[in-house]
Design an enzyme around this catalytic site. Structure first.
Site, PDB file in Angstrom:
ATOM      1  N   ALA A 200     -21.216   7.999 107.468  1.00 27.42           N
ATOM      2  CA  ALA A 200     -21.903   8.984 106.484  1.00 27.42           C
ATOM      3  C   ALA A 200     -22.554   9.976 107.261  1.00 27.42           C
ATOM      4  CB  ALA A 200     -22.663   8.116 105.656  1.00 27.42           C
ATOM      5  N   MET A 201     -22.949  10.794 106.499  1.00 27.28           N
ATOM      6  CA  MET A 201     -23.522  12.266 107.146  1.00 27.28           C
ATOM      7  C   MET A 201     -24.628  12.574 106.280  1.00 27.28           C
ATOM      8  SD  MET A 201     -23.481  14.075 109.644  1.00 27.28           S
ATOM      9  CE  MET A 201     -25.024  15.244 109.830  1.00 27.28           C
TER      10      MET A 201
ATOM     11  N   HIS B 236     -29.936   4.481 105.605  1.00 31.72           N
ATOM     12  CA  HIS B 236     -30.077   5.313 106.885  1.00 31.72           C
ATOM     13  C   HIS B 236     -29.857   6.763 106.837  1.00 31.72           C
ATOM     14  CE1 HIS B 236     -28.814   5.775 111.394  1.00 31.72           C
ATOM     15  NE2 HIS B 236     -28.198   7.012 110.615  1.00 31.72           N
ATOM     16  N   GLU B 237     -28.955   7.279 105.974  1.00 29.90           N
ATOM     17  CA  GLU B 237     -28.807   8.711 105.688  1.00 29.90           C
ATOM     18  C   GLU B 237     -30.035   9.458 105.020  1.00 29.90           C
ATOM     19  OE1 GLU B 237     -26.409   9.782 107.448  1.00 29.90           O
ATOM     20  OE2 GLU B 237     -25.529   7.921 107.604  1.00 29.90           O
TER      21      GLU B 237
ATOM     22  N   ASN C 224     -26.175  15.475 105.602  1.00 26.28           N
ATOM     23  CA  ASN C 224     -26.578  16.966 105.356  1.00 26.28           C
ATOM     24  C   ASN C 224     -27.487  17.027 104.464  1.00 26.28           C
ATOM     25  OD1 ASN C 224     -23.629  17.179 106.716  1.00 26.28           O
ATOM     26  ND2 ASN C 224     -23.160  16.179 104.653  1.00 26.28           N
TER      27      ASN C 224
ATOM     28  N   GLU D 210     -21.628  17.678 111.907  1.00 28.56           N
ATOM     29  CA  GLU D 210     -22.133  17.064 113.332  1.00 28.56           C
ATOM     30  C   GLU D 210     -20.808  16.623 114.288  1.00 28.56           C
ATOM     31  OE1 GLU D 210     -25.089  14.083 112.712  1.00 28.56           O
ATOM     32  OE2 GLU D 210     -25.465  13.844 114.759  1.00 28.56           O
TER      33      GLU D 210
ATOM     34  N   GLU E  68     -31.378   9.133 115.902  1.00 25.96           N
ATOM     35  CA  GLU E  68     -30.503   8.326 115.419  1.00 25.96           C
ATOM     36  C   GLU E  68     -31.081   6.694 115.792  1.00 25.96           C
ATOM     37  OE1 GLU E  68     -28.347   8.296 113.818  1.00 25.96           O
ATOM     38  OE2 GLU E  68     -27.527  10.467 113.781  1.00 25.96           O
TER      39      GLU E  68
HETATM   40  N1  ARG Z   1     -25.404  11.456 111.835  1.00 26.44           N
HETATM   41  C1  ARG Z   1     -24.631  10.713 111.262  1.00 26.44           C
HETATM   42  C2  ARG Z   1     -25.280   9.246 111.105  1.00 26.44           C
HETATM   43  O1  ARG Z   1     -25.566   8.527 111.746  1.00 26.44           O
HETATM   44  C3  ARG Z   1     -23.377  10.445 112.177  1.00 26.44           C
HETATM   45  C4  ARG Z   1     -22.369  11.723 112.221  1.00 26.44           C
HETATM   46  C5  ARG Z   1     -21.515  11.285 113.325  1.00 26.44           C
HETATM   47  N2  ARG Z   1     -20.529  12.537 113.473  1.00 26.44           N
HETATM   48  C6  ARG Z   1     -19.662  12.504 114.446  1.00 26.44           C
HETATM   49  N3  ARG Z   1     -18.791  13.601 114.611  1.00 26.44           N
HETATM   50  N4  ARG Z   1     -19.565  11.720 115.529  1.00 26.44           N
HETATM   51  O2  ARG Z   1     -25.505   9.114 110.132  1.00 26.44           O
HETATM   52 ZN    ZN Z   2     -27.811   8.397 111.728  1.00 29.14          ZN
END
Ligand code: ARG
Ligand code: ZN
Length: 879
Positions: free
Chosen positions: A262-263, A297-298, A265, A121, A320
């Site tokens: 964090a991410m 959150h994740e 996936n 992302e 988000e």
């Molecule tokens: N979706 C992720 C989160 O909010 C954040 C990913 C951010 N990535 C980036 N390239 N800015 O948990």
């Molecule tokens: Zn997020």
């Protein structure tokens, strides 16, 4: 190149199936992709060429339906690949070579220490293979990971493992299949020599889910808190939102080098170590809370983000904002609701409000961007969450839940828009959201001015609300539309809350209510008001606005000690301190020094002696508004005056209330068996707050006490608070204690990267003329590297957010930061652009500083090969 929301077009193709094969080698990884394409029935262009995203990929082979493409059939550009003529349905195969070892941008596939990991992302997948790297292209992924068996015994990707085996040359492979269609940004791969903490969760419908947290072996003792948080989050999402997990396995991996927190996936969350590892000895209470919040959150993204994803990146706040709202409610339920609200309000009002007032200000739904990475902002996340919170406030919990159920049911498995979310909320409630959409479309922090009038004869009390929104880059104040602002309020009388009667709105018999302000100017009339009340406005910060009401100090003290709303009691204490600090500042400016208002001292004394209030709230109320919040409130920022007057207030309070601080400190026991629960966190925070005042009093005995706590503490919160109080003391007598503590701290924790980062940070944030030299020395420390974002943030980031040092009047802080940005621009553009923020906020600085800041921004702008990330921020800040 500017990307605009209004230019959105459906994709010309869909990718029904994605089959990936990775042959992992540090400097040359081979990625083979087999993609099943078909033309999108919804696309108008029925003969469009195939245009794929791709970057830094060395093409080895390209085939369509098994036939190698000839040079005339396609064209490669730095960011794309075009195949001129393709059938309506076909298989595309690409073999590409990439170099994870040299990938310092930490986007795509890269190496973190000894492991391979990914961050896709927003647009990182295109650095892995040629693809339609946009969230409205959703595909079923099957991924085979092949690597050296000894170096990478663990091979992970999304979904379920379906096959594994041994290969020649000490290699092995695992094949993963993800049954849920997903966009490429949710793809993940990990390979490494990892240890795992195992657990299970049984869902409400009785399915067993295997839970796994993978870390480097040395960190296996720091996973328990994340695991507990995960299980709590899974249960909470079932109870509060009716959302169950949908795979047989859920994995978290901790990596050291990571741009963000964090991410999410699918089935394989990847975390910055700082957001997953925690244990009492090495992690402070805030660290524990961060882990709980980010794990939740994740996890919550599995529904708000993955099952329902975003159509395009202009919808980022759809996932988000909603998910931050969800995680913040989760944290409120796990700990203290009021404390959590205070923490969130602080972040919003210091950092997000400043963003709204700066050159990168944008609506929660931005109309355009150059580089999407620059829009992972406090506005999208935090203000976006406040907007969802307002919907929750307006609808009530039950109707909001109905709306959420409709949203998930209508959009499951699709890529949705913010309008889809609002439409679900509207269906559930019958409410018209037309005016409310201003919150998504207009940038800037609205100002809500309130004046009151009491008519004793008729027992009428009137509040007049006037709203406005300042200029922002996309619109002038006078062209902005009024917002729908939910204002939660109550009225305080001499002996407690007054009953509210608002006949226009049919409200009576309550002491707390929400009124909807929709006009530029609007009056609310209360009847049968028997005495002139003190209004308690915007309770719990019911809208992300700046409230202006001309409170007297007596009124603030009254709210501070009597309001039903804990948040507003805290808010009143902050307002009181702001008033007193501002008074000290104007005294300083007119060279007629004023004394600290004794009413504030007395109010703090009462707080210290109050045993009925939650200790955590007492600590929050005793905590002075930060220098950055004071700067946010100022028209023109005088960093030195803010620092000195705030310090003066702290010292005065410390001296005059020395005994009360000492008593409260003494009677608050140190916690014994560490728990990161609300009760213990409250006790540690009040105790350490007292200690920080006692150290600020400048009496040497307290330096000894702090040093003693530092050496004997059984947890990082107590150890670090004590050291921090000593390091930040401006007394020369404290210096020897501080340097001893710093040296011993490093000795003790040199093997713990995250603790060393804290050690870096406390030194880089010291307000002292020597700090820049110290920071330069820290950058030569063996533990420092420009390639690790956590290190960069804890040294350079901490310095850039150290107001007096960064804004040194000789410009040395600006020049230093610009030098680092230029270096990082080549290494890691995302981090470079983020770190640049303090330099872009020149508008409210004094003229002399403005000139110096602009000069450095121009120097950055003139660098050849500026990344899109840095280019966008620097050019917007120079307009
Ligand atoms: N979706 C992720 C989160 O909010 C954040 C990913 C951010 N990535 C980036 N390239 N800015 O948990
Ligand atoms: Zn997020």
């Amino acid at each position: 190149k500017v990307i605009r929301l209004q230019d959105y077009q459906v994709p010309n193709f869909q990718i029904t199936k994605t089959e990936l094969h990775f042959n992992l080698e540090p400097t040359e990884t081979l990625v083979t992709s087999k993609l099943q394409f078909e033309r999108n029935a919804k696309s108008e262009n029925k003969s469009a060429a195939l245009e794929l995203h791709g970057q830094d990929i060395e093409i080895q082979s390209l085939k369509i339906n098994g036939e190698e493409l000839t040079d005339e059939q396609y064209q490669v550009n730095p960011e794309s690949l075009t195949v001129f003529s393709v059938p309506d349905v076909f298989e595309f195969e690409c073999v590409g070579k990439i170099n994870p070892q040299e990938n310092t941008s930490l986007e795509g596939l890269y190496k973190s220490r000894s492991m391979f990991c990914t961050q896709c992302e927003a647009e990182g997948f295109r650095k892995i293979t040629y693809y339609l790297d946009r969230p409205d292209v959703m595909s079923e992924f099957t991924t085979t990971v092949e690597a050296d068996k000894a170096l990478y015994p663990i091979l992970l990707s999304n979904g379920n493992p379906i096959e594994k085996g041994e290969l020649d040359n000490n290699r092995h492979f695992v094949t993963w299949h993800d049954p849920h269609k997903k966009p490429a940004y949710l793809f993940a791969l990990v390979a490494g020599d990892l240890s795992v903490l195992d657990d299970t969760f049984t869902t409400s419908s009785g399915r067993d889910v295997a839970l796994k947290i993978f870390v480097e072996p040395k960190d296996l003792d720091k996973c328990d808190h994340a695991m507990t948080s995960l299980k709590n989050a899974m249960k909470w999402d079932e109870d509060v939102y009716g959302r169950e997990y949908d795979l047989d396995i859920f994995m978290i991996v901790a990596v050291d080098d990571f741009n963000m927190g964090a991410m999410e996936n699918k089935g394989l969350n990847i975390f910055n170590t700082s957001c997953v590892l925690a244990k009492a000895e090495t992690t402070s209470d805030t660290g524990f809370q961060r882990v709980e919040a980010v794990v939740a959150h994740e996890y919550f993204h599995n529904w708000s983000g993955n099952r329902v994803t975003c159509r395009d990146w202009f919808q980022l706040s759809l996932k988000e904002g909603f998910t931050v709202f969800r995680d913040s409610e989760f944290s409120a339920d796990m700990g203290s609701r009021t404390v959590k609200r205070v923490e969130d309000a602080n972040v919003l009002r210091t950092l997000q409000f400043a963003e709204d007032a700066g050159p990168m200000a944008h609506p929660v739904q931005p109309p355009s961007f150059i580089e999407i990475s620059n829009f992972y902002t406090l506005t999208i996340y935090e203000k976006g969450a406040e907007v969802v919170r307002m919907i929750h406030t307006l609808l009530g919990a039950e109707t909001f839940r109905k709306g959420s159920d409709i949203y998930f049911a209508e959009n499951d498995g699709t890529a949705a828009t913010i309008d889809d979310f609002i439409s679900a909320m509207s269906k559930a409630s019958g409410k018209d959201f037309t005016q409310f959409m201003t919150w998504y479309r207009q940038a800037g922090t609205p100002v809500l001015n309130v004046a009151d009038n009491y008519d004793a004869e008729n027992q009428k009390y009137t509040l007049t609300f006037t709203q406005s929104c300042p200029d922002t880059p996309e619109a002038k104040s006078e062209d902005k539309k009024p917002y729908l602002i939910p204002v939660r309020l109550g009225l305080l009388g001499e002996s407690g809350p007054l009953p509210l009667e608002i006949s226009d709105l049919g409200i009576s018999g309550v002491t707390d209510t929400v009124v909807e302000i929709t006009e530029s100017t609007q009056c609310i009339e209360f009847s049968n008001v028997s005495e002139k009340p003190v209004p308690s406005l915007l309770r719990s910060l019911s809208a992300p606005v700046k409230l202006q009401f001309d409170y007297s100090r007596d009124q603030l003290i009254k709210i501070m000690s009597n309001d039903e709303d804990g948040f507003n009691r805290w808010e009143a204490s902050q307002q009181l301190c702001v008033q007193v600090i501002q008074e000290l500042m104007s005294g300083r400016q007119s060279e007629q020094p004023v004394a600290v208002d004794p009413n504030l001292v007395a109010a703090f004394d009462r707080l210290l002696k109050d045993d009925n209030l939650d200790p955590a709230m007492v600590a929050n109320m005793l905590s002075l508004p930060s220098e950055s919040y004071l700067a946010e409130l100022a028209e023109e920022i005088d960093v030195d005056a803010i620092h000195q007057c705030r310090a003066q207030l702290k010292k005065t309070l410390a001296e005059e209330l020395c005994e009360s601080f000492a008593q409260r400190w003494q009677k608050t026991p140190a916690t014994v068996d560490y728990k990161a629960d609300a009760e213990q966190i409250g006790l540690r925070s009040i105790r350490n707050m007292c200690l920080s005042y006692l150290v600020a009093s400048g009496q040497e005995q307290w330096f000894g006490v702090a040093y003693e706590q530092f050496s004997s503490a059984n947890n990082m919160t107590d150890q670090f608070s004590a050291m921090s109080a000593l390091v930040h003391s401006d007394s020369e007598l404290a210096e020897s204690y501080a340097s001893k503590a710093l040296a011993e701290f490093y000795q003790q924790w040199s093997e713990e990267a995250l603790v060393v980062n804290q050690w870096f940070g406390v030194q880089a944030s010291k307000a002292h003329p020597n700090t820049l030299e110290q920071v330069k020395a820290l950058m030569e420390h063996p533990a420092f590297t420009m390639k690790n974002p956590n290190k960069v943030r804890s040294v350079i980031g901490a310095f850039a957010n150290n107001p007096v040092c960064f804004h040194a009047i000789d410009g040395s802080g600006y020049k230093f930061l610009a030098d680092q940005i230029i270096e990082l621009n080549a290494l890691n553009p995302q981090i470079a652009a983020r770190l640049l923020t303090p330099l872009t906020r020149w508008k409210k600085q004094t003229q002399q500083r403005q000139a110096l800041m602009i000069e450095e921004l121009k120097r950055i702008q003139s660098v050849a090969d500026l990344s899109k990330d840095v280019y966008e921020v620097v050019s917007k800040s120079l307009v």
